[in-house]
Write an enzyme that holds these catalytic residues in place. Sequence first.
Site, PDB file in Angstrom:
ATOM      1  CG  ASP A 160      25.908  34.637  -0.623  1.00 33.19           C
ATOM      2  OD1 ASP A 160      26.991  34.417  -0.049  1.00 33.19           O
ATOM      3  OD2 ASP A 160      24.867  34.903  -0.001  1.00 33.19           O
ATOM      4  CB  CYS A 201       4.880  38.359  -8.329  1.00 32.88           C
ATOM      5  SG  CYS A 201       6.383  37.666  -7.626  1.00 32.88           S
ATOM      6  CB  CYS A 247       1.070  39.843  -5.764  1.00 28.79           C
ATOM      7  SG  CYS A 247       1.411  39.897  -3.987  1.00 28.79           S
ATOM      8  CB  CYS A 288       7.246  42.166  -1.294  1.00 26.80           C
ATOM      9  SG  CYS A 288       7.384  42.339  -3.080  1.00 26.80           S
ATOM     10  CB  CYS A 296       9.393  47.301   2.014  1.00 25.83           C
ATOM     11  SG  CYS A 296      11.105  47.746   2.409  1.00 25.83           S
ATOM     12  CB  CYS A 338      14.710  43.058   7.498  1.00 30.07           C
ATOM     13  SG  CYS A 338      12.948  43.481   7.388  1.00 30.07           S
TER      14      CYS A 338
END
Length: 383
Positions: A140, A194, A197, A200, A204, A247
């Site tokens: 990356d 997803c 849903c 997330c 957060c 995180c």
Amino acid sequence: MHPLPERARLTARVKRLANEHGLSVSAVTSAAPFPEVAEHLTRHVAAGHMDGMPWFTEERARFSCDVRNVHPTARSILSVAISYWPGPTEKPDDGVARGRISRYAWGADYHKVIKRRLKALHAAIEVELGHTVEARRLVDTARIVERAVAARAGLGWYGKHACLIVPGHGSWVLLGELVLDLDLEPDEPLARDCGRCTICLDRCPTGAIIAPYTIDAPTCISFQTIENRGVIPREMRPKMGDWVYGCDVCQEVCPYTRAAAEEPDPDLQPRGLDNAYPSLHWLLGMSPKEFGDVYHGTPVPRAKRRGLARNAAIALGNIGTEADIPALAAALTSHDEALVRGHAAWALGRIGGATARAALEGQHKREPDAWVVEEITGALIVS
């Protein structure tokens, strides 16, 4: 049963070799560019969602969307992943104030791990085929849109937290690419998403997932604890909890991630407790040598010693008690970095009480740095 065409047999051989060299998940896509991703990324940068990372420019975004910019003879891209989910883990209840490090950074630096395995895979492919194969090994840090590559290859699909979700592994995967001049058979993208849903987004801590698939980097805890080299905005600090490097919340709450297979990669496991749940007092006072001894060879040095100590001060401000005041007071009066002294002042103000106030008042009279004095003044107001 008809034998597989030569192209399909070659692709199967390459994938088998990838698995044998510790790259447990692999899929193939062509070397065609990603024009729609280039448009998305340039809009994302222009909207300010990458502010604070000046190296991620619109030019870089466009360049990264055509792999032939880094490997002109590319014909195929083998997208690979290694899993690092060790199973459910919690901070030890040992009476020590501890922070949290994101799981991907517990063990060896994954950039080096993946590149080493890709190098071995490349060599094995050449042995298998009996001739030289032009290839480029990427992770990356390279100019490649690796999640887009992996999604088009069918390795996984985009979650609403913008991580790649891989069947059986959730988003607990680290990606790499072997760009080849071989004509491999592309896999089909996965027809999955997803659904409705939004857990997330809902969970957060800072609201950094501003819309499905869209992260505002400056408000992400991972950005603040790792990429921000300076002062953490005051309004962000209470939301950071006990995270000192990265995180994992958006991954932890994801239903697909909670169902991931427990396949801890040996190279990515922590060498000791401080590589996963470090003592916050120790982080505040660690010497450069101690920092290097514990974190050399892991991703953590990207945050620098001063950044990790700064993050530890914030974490103590969020979870600390009166018992943590001496460690914070020592950092306030004697740490060699003003950045750490200022955040220690904030933490003392958050904990409050007569002892914290006395430490703040004492340092207010002798602190040479104007910004630290400003932080002390603010802490005295709230303490």
